[in-house]
Design a protein around this motif. Structure first.
Motif, PDB file in Angstrom:
ATOM      1  N   LYS A 161       0.906  -3.908   5.477  1.00 41.25           N
ATOM      2  CA  LYS A 161       1.238  -5.201   4.860  1.00 41.25           C
ATOM      3  C   LYS A 161      -0.012  -6.065   4.742  1.00 41.25           C
ATOM      4  O   LYS A 161      -0.262  -6.699   3.719  1.00 41.25           O
ATOM      5  CB  LYS A 161       2.266  -5.949   5.721  1.00 41.25           C
ATOM      6  N   ILE A 162      -0.779  -6.084   5.825  1.00 42.86           N
ATOM      7  CA  ILE A 162      -1.975  -6.937   5.823  1.00 42.86           C
ATOM      8  C   ILE A 162      -3.019  -6.408   4.839  1.00 42.86           C
ATOM      9  O   ILE A 162      -3.677  -7.175   4.134  1.00 42.86           O
ATOM     10  CB  ILE A 162      -2.576  -7.019   7.250  1.00 42.86           C
ATOM     11  N   MET A 186       2.678  -0.245  14.094  1.00 43.89           N
ATOM     12  CA  MET A 186       1.284  -0.663  13.903  1.00 43.89           C
ATOM     13  C   MET A 186       0.828  -0.336  12.483  1.00 43.89           C
ATOM     14  O   MET A 186       0.209  -1.153  11.804  1.00 43.89           O
ATOM     15  CB  MET A 186       0.403   0.086  14.921  1.00 43.89           C
ATOM     16  N   ARG A 187       1.178   0.845  12.034  1.00 40.70           N
ATOM     17  CA  ARG A 187       0.744   1.269  10.705  1.00 40.70           C
ATOM     18  C   ARG A 187       1.409   0.433   9.611  1.00 40.70           C
ATOM     19  O   ARG A 187       0.734  -0.034   8.688  1.00 40.70           O
ATOM     20  CB  ARG A 187       1.071   2.752  10.495  1.00 40.70           C
ATOM     21  N   MET A 201       0.841  -1.196   0.000  1.00 41.60           N
ATOM     22  CA  MET A 201       0.000   0.000   0.000  1.00 41.60           C
ATOM     23  C   MET A 201       0.877   1.247   0.000  1.00 41.60           C
ATOM     24  O   MET A 201       1.818   1.343   0.772  1.00 41.60           O
ATOM     25  CB  MET A 201      -0.869  -0.009   1.253  1.00 41.60           C
ATOM     26  N   LYS A 202       0.571   2.167  -0.870  1.00 35.58           N
ATOM     27  CA  LYS A 202       1.366   3.393  -0.935  1.00 35.58           C
ATOM     28  C   LYS A 202       0.894   4.345   0.169  1.00 35.58           C
ATOM     29  O   LYS A 202      -0.268   4.347   0.554  1.00 35.58           O
ATOM     30  CB  LYS A 202       1.189   4.052  -2.305  1.00 35.58           C
ATOM     31  N   THR A 203       1.821   5.162   0.620  1.00 40.43           N
ATOM     32  CA  THR A 203       1.520   6.087   1.717  1.00 40.43           C
ATOM     33  C   THR A 203       0.271   6.909   1.422  1.00 40.43           C
ATOM     34  O   THR A 203      -0.575   7.101   2.284  1.00 40.43           O
ATOM     35  CB  THR A 203       2.713   7.033   1.922  1.00 40.43           C
ATOM     36  N   MET A 204       0.161   7.368   0.186  1.00 42.11           N
ATOM     37  CA  MET A 204      -0.968   8.235  -0.166  1.00 42.11           C
ATOM     38  C   MET A 204      -2.319   7.614   0.154  1.00 42.11           C
ATOM     39  O   MET A 204      -3.271   8.301   0.459  1.00 42.11           O
ATOM     40  CB  MET A 204      -0.922   8.536  -1.680  1.00 42.11           C
ATOM     41  N   ALA A 256      -5.472  -3.337  14.005  1.00 44.21           N
ATOM     42  CA  ALA A 256      -5.747  -2.113  13.242  1.00 44.21           C
ATOM     43  C   ALA A 256      -6.304  -2.485  11.869  1.00 44.21           C
ATOM     44  O   ALA A 256      -7.318  -1.938  11.419  1.00 44.21           O
ATOM     45  CB  ALA A 256      -4.478  -1.275  13.109  1.00 44.21           C
ATOM     46  N   ALA A 257      -5.664  -3.451  11.203  1.00 40.60           N
ATOM     47  CA  ALA A 257      -6.134  -3.868   9.880  1.00 40.60           C
ATOM     48  C   ALA A 257      -7.561  -4.402   9.978  1.00 40.60           C
ATOM     49  O   ALA A 257      -8.404  -4.111   9.116  1.00 40.60           O
ATOM     50  CB  ALA A 257      -5.197  -4.932   9.307  1.00 40.60           C
TER      51      ALA A 257
END
Ligand SMILES: Cc1cc2nc3c(=O)[nH]c(=O)nc-3n(C[C@H](O)[C@H](O)[C@H](O)COP(=O)(O)O)c2cc1C
Length: 362
Positions: free
Chosen positions: A354-355, A348-349, A1-4, A229-230
């Protein structure tokens, strides 16, 4: 996943990079914790519930000296009840004094008529003067005049709900986002509607609230690593708010023995109680909690009960005696690690990223 891709509607609304919120934790959260999380691109939250306005101003100034990023200020929005049960107060105090003596503690008695808290209405001018634009709250909905004042100044409001009905009430009152607090959560229940205490778990609460409100929903309770979180994002949450996972961080005001107790807690080691403050809250059991519950004596309402137990909590904190302090913590508190707050939030982020990679993004 890209930061954006983290810049979803909640992150955009709040002006942050990642929709990860550090839960306000009165007595635990320091300005350094708030700034560490905000500087990392998440949202730090400064708790000021019940504090004198001058102290609120000083804490806000401390945070501002450490970060120029957005952070929220957190209020206790309830109507302070008239304190009208001195007999109940004195009876419990007598019992407690005996408990303290048996455990070798000397604690000053609290005079019923000196119990004082500061209502959120007294604190609002300080927030507005300081240019605070994100205000979160728990225990209720600010009164109409306060909401109008905050809205007129362009503040965004984040209210806490423990049921669908509460979430709907918060949205109807003009909240811009709702924190859905599951029963796993450490600290006070944010519950505010009459009736039995809502005891809905985060997994069940979040989707049911999302189905009924249009504002973004922030999941809270039991979120302590990338997996949880995911999971919250998979349930449809626009953000996550976590508290207990930060209890052992160097930015936490918990004493060394308090942090040790958190490190040793198990998933069954916390329970909800009214013993400490008069309001339902989840914490790690200790002699103070067990003792008050075992007394069978009627408790005072919040904030009177809180003021009564604060005397010993202050003494015990100075002695770093975890048996007579309040150790609010959630069911996932054993996942807390003694790492800096920014490291915990970033780990955590990135683990959640990744998930979640490949999953449709809100
Ligand atoms: C020690 C502690 C103190 C808390 N104090 C506050 C507070 O002042 N204001 C508030 O809105 N929530 C407070 N909470 C609740 C958190 O906002 C949040 O709902 C909770 O930490 C989420 O669950 P978790 O502990 O499992 O992460 C507190 C929680 C803890 C653990």
């Amino acid at each position: 996943m890209k930061t954006m891709e983290w810049k979803n509607r909640l992150a955009s609304l709040l002006g942050i990079d990642y929709p990860f919120v550090q839960a306000p934790m009165l007595g635990i959260t320091t300005p350094a914790m708030v700034a560490a999380v905000s500087n990392g691109g998440g949202l730090g939250s400064l708790p000021v519930g019940g504090l004198p306005p001058a102290r609120v101003a000083a804490l806000i100034a401390e945070v501002k000296a450490l970060t120029s990023r957005p952070f929220a200020v957190n209020l206790f929005t309830y109507e302070v009840p008239p304190a009208d049960q001195p007999e109940r107060f004195d009876q419990l105090q007598q019992y407690l004094q005996q408990l303290y003596r048996t455990n070798g503690l000397t604690v000053p008695t609290v005079a019923f008529d000196t119990v004082k808290t500061h209502a959120y209405q007294e604190q609002l001018p300080v927030l507005l003067e300081a240019g605070i634009s994100l205000v979160s709250f728990t225990f209720g909905i600010p009164d109409d005049a306060s909401i109008a004042l905050l809205k007129a100044k362009g503040c965004l409001l984040l209210g806490t709900a423990t049921s669908v009905e509460e979430a709907l009430a918060l949205q109807a009152a003009g909240c811009d986002a709702v924190v859905a607090q599951g029963i796993e959560a450490g600290g006070h229940r944010g519950s505010f509607l009459p009736g039995p205490l809502p005891q809905v778990a985060t997994m069940a609460l979040v989707p049911q609230i999302i189905d009924r409100v249009t504002v973004p929903v922030i999941a809270a309770g039991g979120i302590a690593d990338g997996r949880s979180a995911a999971a919250a994002f998979c349930l449809g949450a626009s953000g996550v708010q976590c508290g207990s996972v930060l209890l052992r961080s160097p930015e936490s005001a918990a004493t060394p023995h308090h942090k040790e107790r958190v490190g040793a807690v198990t998933e069954t080691g916390t329970r909800i109680t009214r013993a400490f403050s008069g309001r339902w809250a989840r914490g790690i059991a200790n002699i103070l909690m067990d003792g008050i519950e075992a007394s069978g004596l009627p408790l005072n309402v919040y904030p009177v009960q809180d003021a009564l137990t604060q005397a010993v909590r202050k003494v015990a904190k100075e002695l770093d005696n975890p048996d007579f302090i309040v150790m609010y913590a959630g069911q996932a508190a054993q996942l807390a690690k003694p790492l800096p707050a920014a490291v915990i939030m970033e780990a955590m982020r990135t683990a959640a990223e990744k998930i979640l990679s490949g999953i449709l993004w809100r």
